[in-house]
Design an enzyme around this catalytic site. Structure first.
Site, PDB file in Angstrom:
ATOM      1  N   TYR A   1      -8.922  -0.708   4.189  1.00 64.17           N
ATOM      2  CA  TYR A   1      -8.420   0.381   3.625  1.00 64.17           C
ATOM      3  C   TYR A   1      -8.760   1.645   4.141  1.00 64.17           C
ATOM      4  O   TYR A   1      -8.025   2.505   4.082  1.00 64.17           O
ATOM      5  CB  TYR A   1      -8.568   0.064   2.091  1.00 64.17           C
ATOM      6  CG  TYR A   1      -7.458  -1.112   1.333  1.00 64.17           C
ATOM      7  CD1 TYR A   1      -6.555  -0.825   1.468  1.00 64.17           C
ATOM      8  CD2 TYR A   1      -8.230  -2.297   1.286  1.00 64.17           C
ATOM      9  CE1 TYR A   1      -5.621  -2.168   0.902  1.00 64.17           C
ATOM     10  CE2 TYR A   1      -7.644  -3.398   0.830  1.00 64.17           C
ATOM     11  CZ  TYR A   1      -6.060  -3.351   0.599  1.00 64.17           C
ATOM     12  OH  TYR A   1      -5.438  -4.337   0.269  1.00 64.17           O
TER      13      TYR A   1
ATOM     14  N   ASP B   1       1.024   4.613  -0.105  1.00 58.15           N
ATOM     15  CA  ASP B   1       0.885   5.622   0.543  1.00 58.15           C
ATOM     16  C   ASP B   1       1.454   6.921  -0.507  1.00 58.15           C
ATOM     17  O   ASP B   1       1.540   6.346  -1.538  1.00 58.15           O
ATOM     18  CB  ASP B   1       1.999   5.912   1.823  1.00 58.15           C
ATOM     19  CG  ASP B   1       3.185   5.546   1.639  1.00 58.15           C
ATOM     20  OD1 ASP B   1       3.869   6.316   0.585  1.00 58.15           O
ATOM     21  OD2 ASP B   1       4.131   4.797   2.283  1.00 58.15           O
TER      22      ASP B   1
ATOM     23  N   HIS C   1       1.816  -0.419  -7.110  1.00 60.46           N
ATOM     24  CA  HIS C   1       0.701  -1.318  -6.402  1.00 60.46           C
ATOM     25  C   HIS C   1      -0.491  -0.671  -6.181  1.00 60.46           C
ATOM     26  O   HIS C   1      -1.461  -0.631  -5.444  1.00 60.46           O
ATOM     27  CB  HIS C   1       1.355  -1.970  -5.416  1.00 60.46           C
ATOM     28  CG  HIS C   1       2.000  -3.119  -5.708  1.00 60.46           C
ATOM     29  ND1 HIS C   1       3.237  -3.685  -4.751  1.00 60.46           N
ATOM     30  CD2 HIS C   1       2.381  -3.669  -6.836  1.00 60.46           C
ATOM     31  CE1 HIS C   1       3.784  -4.262  -5.403  1.00 60.46           C
ATOM     32  NE2 HIS C   1       3.449  -4.492  -6.647  1.00 60.46           N
TER      33      HIS C   1
ATOM     34  N   THR D   1      12.804  -2.695   0.443  1.00 59.92           N
ATOM     35  CA  THR D   1      11.995  -3.643   0.135  1.00 59.92           C
ATOM     36  C   THR D   1      12.505  -5.032   0.050  1.00 59.92           C
ATOM     37  O   THR D   1      13.900  -5.095  -0.133  1.00 59.92           O
ATOM     38  CB  THR D   1      11.392  -3.509  -1.644  1.00 59.92           C
ATOM     39  OG1 THR D   1      10.844  -4.698  -2.017  1.00 59.92           O
ATOM     40  CG2 THR D   1      12.788  -2.908  -2.281  1.00 59.92           C
TER      41      THR D   1
HETATM   42  P1  OAD Z   1       8.395  -5.838   3.045  1.00 56.27           P
HETATM   43  O1  OAD Z   1       7.770  -5.667   4.272  1.00 56.27           O
HETATM   44  O2  OAD Z   1       8.374  -7.249   2.333  1.00 56.27           O
HETATM   45  O3  OAD Z   1       9.902  -5.659   2.925  1.00 56.27           O
HETATM   46  C1  OAD Z   1      10.178  -4.484   3.576  1.00 56.27           C
HETATM   47  C2  OAD Z   1      11.848  -4.286   3.853  1.00 56.27           C
HETATM   48  O4  OAD Z   1      12.045  -3.001   4.280  1.00 56.27           O
HETATM   49  C3  OAD Z   1      12.529  -5.295   4.302  1.00 56.27           C
HETATM   50  O5  OAD Z   1      13.720  -5.940   3.436  1.00 56.27           O
HETATM   51  C4  OAD Z   1      13.186  -4.784   5.544  1.00 56.27           C
HETATM   52  O6  OAD Z   1      14.431  -5.306   5.984  1.00 56.27           O
HETATM   53  C5  OAD Z   1      13.326  -3.066   5.351  1.00 56.27           C
HETATM   54  N1  OAD Z   1      13.012  -1.978   6.462  1.00 56.27           N
HETATM   55  C6  OAD Z   1      12.451  -2.274   7.402  1.00 56.27           C
HETATM   56  N2  OAD Z   1      12.625  -1.182   8.076  1.00 56.27           N
HETATM   57  C7  OAD Z   1      13.235  -0.201   7.378  1.00 56.27           C
HETATM   58  C8  OAD Z   1      13.593   1.111   7.498  1.00 56.27           C
HETATM   59  N3  OAD Z   1      13.500   1.792   8.668  1.00 56.27           N
HETATM   60  N4  OAD Z   1      14.542   1.629   6.488  1.00 56.27           N
HETATM   61  C9  OAD Z   1      14.727   1.019   5.552  1.00 56.27           C
HETATM   62  N5  OAD Z   1      14.503  -0.220   5.483  1.00 56.27           N
HETATM   63  C10 OAD Z   1      13.596  -0.926   6.233  1.00 56.27           C
HETATM   64  O7  OAD Z   1       7.740  -4.772   1.718  1.00 56.27           O
HETATM   65  P2  OAD Z   1       7.625  -4.606   0.458  1.00 56.27           P
HETATM   66  O8  OAD Z   1       9.019  -5.291  -0.355  1.00 56.27           O
HETATM   67  O9  OAD Z   1       7.503  -3.321   0.073  1.00 56.27           O
HETATM   68  O10 OAD Z   1       1.793  -5.393  -2.166  1.00 56.27           O
HETATM   69  O11 OAD Z   1       6.469  -5.575  -0.192  1.00 56.27           O
HETATM   70  C11 OAD Z   1       6.056  -5.543  -1.415  1.00 56.27           C
HETATM   71  C12 OAD Z   1       4.668  -5.611  -1.735  1.00 56.27           C
HETATM   72  O12 OAD Z   1       4.373  -6.692  -0.710  1.00 56.27           O
HETATM   73  C13 OAD Z   1       3.931  -4.486  -0.921  1.00 56.27           C
HETATM   74  O13 OAD Z   1       3.931  -3.470  -2.129  1.00 56.27           O
HETATM   75  C14 OAD Z   1       2.583  -5.073  -0.851  1.00 56.27           C
HETATM   76  C15 OAD Z   1       2.996  -6.273  -0.072  1.00 56.27           C
HETATM   77  O14 OAD Z   1       2.038  -7.278   0.078  1.00 56.27           O
HETATM   78  C16 OAD Z   1       0.598  -4.961  -2.291  1.00 56.27           C
HETATM   79  O15 OAD Z   1       0.062  -4.562  -1.425  1.00 56.27           O
HETATM   80  C17 OAD Z   1       0.101  -5.520  -3.493  1.00 56.27           C
END
Ligand code: OAD
Length: 228
Positions: free
Chosen positions: A53, A89, A104, A171
């Protein structure tokens, strides 16, 4: 003023140079999630977790909000906007958004490993082994790890219930309980999803999927709102 509730994930920060989690075979910046994002990982090797981190914080210091973060701030001229973010962030804050709820945790804060209510601003400074809370226990990153409860969920659910428009940006909606927030959107309320890929959602009426990266998707959303 009408209320826009926005749920953001890693994808909104991708254009700022922060990696998303998906598609990396369970790895996060080269580390197994189980080693760096679980209480078990913390008990096994505190130094590794702190260093991980500390590196994320150093990277964040060099990143800047992108156009998608900034365009969300613009919406505040005409709407009451609340952002619920899964991101740790501080790019929504640095862009200038007023109402932000971190589900989170936050990289720029440290938490006592004994007393979860002790939370301290650390900015982009490292946390070291031996750095203690006032009650004498080791400081840890203020991050909700897998397997831990998400204390902000009840508040987030109440906020989503008030939505006049619900926007989901970047997400995968694969991590619970955060992903279940979409279930609390009132019936009949429009849901707009901005993501180049379609996240794991099905069976919801009123979904408009803008299959673009966050900055371009925000341009389209703003154009769409002006037409309404
Ligand atoms: P993910 O990495 O699971 O999903 C990211 C999403 O962003 C995907 O659906 C991609 O298609 C999309 N994506 C990628 N590039 C992009 C862009 N330039 N513009 C828009 N979308 C884009 O991330 P999260 O859903 O945020 O938890 O993950 C959820 C949680 O899982 C996080 O908060 C983290 C992780 O483990 C903890 O740290 C506890």
């Amino acid at each position: 003023m009408k209320k826009i509730i926005v749920l953001t994930g890693a994808g909104i920060s991708a254009e700022s140079g922060i990696q998303t989690f998906g598609g990396q075979n369970g790895l996060w910046e080269g580390h197994r999630i189980s080693e760096v994002a679980t209480p078990e990982g913390w008990h096994k090797n505190r130094e590794l977790v702190l260093n991980f981190y500390n590196e994320r914080r150093q990277l964040l210091r060099k990143c800047a909000p992108n156009k998608a973060h900034l365009r969300l701030v613009e919406l505040e001229q005409n709407y009451e906007v609340t952002i619920i973010t899964q991101n740790v962030d501080d790019l929504h804050e640095r862009a200038g958004s007023k109402n932000i709820l971190h589900l989170h945790g936050e990289l720029t804060k440290a938490q006592s490993s004994l007393d979860p209510s002790y939370i301290k601003d650390i900015g982009y400074e490292d946390i070291a082994i031996g750095q203690l809370c006032p009650r004498g226990s080791q400081l840890r990153p203020f991050i909700v790890w897998f397997g831990e409860s998400v204390p902000m969920m009840p508040l987030a659910m109440d906020i989503v219930k008030q939505a006049d428009l619900f926007v989901v940006i970047g997400t995968s909606l694969e991590v619970y309980p955060a992903a279940s927030l979409i279930d609390f959107v009132p019936d009949g309320v429009q849901i707009v999803v901005i993501d180049p890929n379609r996240p794991a959602i099905g069976g919801y009426a009123n979904i408009k999927h803008i299959a673009k990266i966050a900055s371009e998707g925000m341009d389209e959303l703003i154009a769409m709102l002006k037409l309404v």
